[in-house]
Design a protein around this motif. Sequence first.
Motif: not given
Length: 499
Positions: A150-154
Amino acid sequence: MRIAIGGMAIESSQFCPHRSTYDDFRVTRGAALLDRYTWTRPDSGLADQVEWVPLVHAVALPGGPVERETYDRIKSELIARIREAGPLDGMVYDIHGAMSVVGLDDAEADLTDAVRDALGPDVLLSAAMDLHGNVSRRFADRLDLLTAHRLAPHEDAWETRERAARKLVERLASGKGRPYRAWVQVPVLLPGEKTSTRLEPAKSLYGRLASVEALDGIVDAAVWVGYAWADEARCRAAVVVTGDDPGLALEQARGLAQEYWDVRRDFVFVGPTGDADACIAHAVASRARPFLISDSGDNPTAGGAGDLAYMLRRLLADEDLASGRVTALHPGITDPAAVAACFDAGVGARVTLKVGGHVSAGTGPHAEPYELTGTVTALEDPAAPAAGAPRGNPAYDGGGRTAAVTRGGVTAVLTERRKPFHTRADFGTLDPTAYDVVVVKIGYLEPELYALAADWLLALTPGGVDQDLPRLGHHRVVRPLYPFDDAGFEDPDLTAVLL
């Protein structure tokens, strides 16, 4: 409960001439596989409920498509270990979702078909994925649970794997059996550098997944951006909402898909952009130090070959950099022959090298080798590290030996194997803060680089992961597809399908 763990993970650009072989994969089995995860430990709270059964896991630095022989070898071992494992209740399936294999159209679906057949119909299969993966109906239909970063960057990559594992344990413990999956694809395909969750609209879209998951009757909610540098029918955004309330799952999946479609034109690059020369000129003139530039088209952690000397050529075309009035550090161009020549010559030696383009040769003028004459200023061999030397990125070890060659104000770091430079430790004994400009083969900046940069530009450079998707030449993706098609593109049917 007996729960197996295994999988195969790589991100593969079909526009990259590199081919991923067995030697590119880090293969883990037995206790070493269990040690990858915190939730398999005795203090995880799951030890009294679960016997973890390690199968095999193979992960590689992103690159070109996987050779079929390599894929078949890893697949065969995974399937054999499933069959040898004895009775299983579930399996945590640790994959990426954007693997391309020579000769296959949907590699994850092919692998998952074999995994499901080996497990049997009653064993629950829970997949942990990258949000840049692809989710075809054939693939999703063989899974019971699937979730994504659910995040980018991961920064939540390990949290995603733990969520997949804990949801599986909860599901098995409850005795509820297989949940419904509401699946829908969205005809949008954007590069990761336009969908960072640091910025809107991805920040809000992904930010509300936890609240959807918290609804009574919902088990999980996930949105996939898709993988922009493969040319397959499955390449597009997707939404899957998993739950016991089929109507609510369908409603929420439809709503997330519609939101994605509605904001498709609002996605922007994660930072200011320009072509190579414009970015270099801006960085040289700036007072911000160090000034970072992303060589985004040859980013090895998105699937680029990592062997292009294009940015080195452009750096040394700048008079301030060529003369040494301004300094720049440019890691890491993959060229094993050039590294060997530098080690033979030794630190302080003057060398003339044909740098880069050995894998990418013939793909365009940007891929031509560059003749570099300079001085060998550093040599590093990770097989024999100096006492107290920092270690590189543990996610992608195996970069091999490195050599730094300096001409004028520009120091190029040549690598024996494809290697990302994401953390301070990845630079070894070289200090990136000692240079005015740092040009890294990356897209959006990973957290340590983001914190290190006084300022930053995203250079829209050519290569296997070119951010300018239309110029790459996709011809097998299903059209219409944004941004390849826009004008006159009617609103799609985003009705979710219940699996």
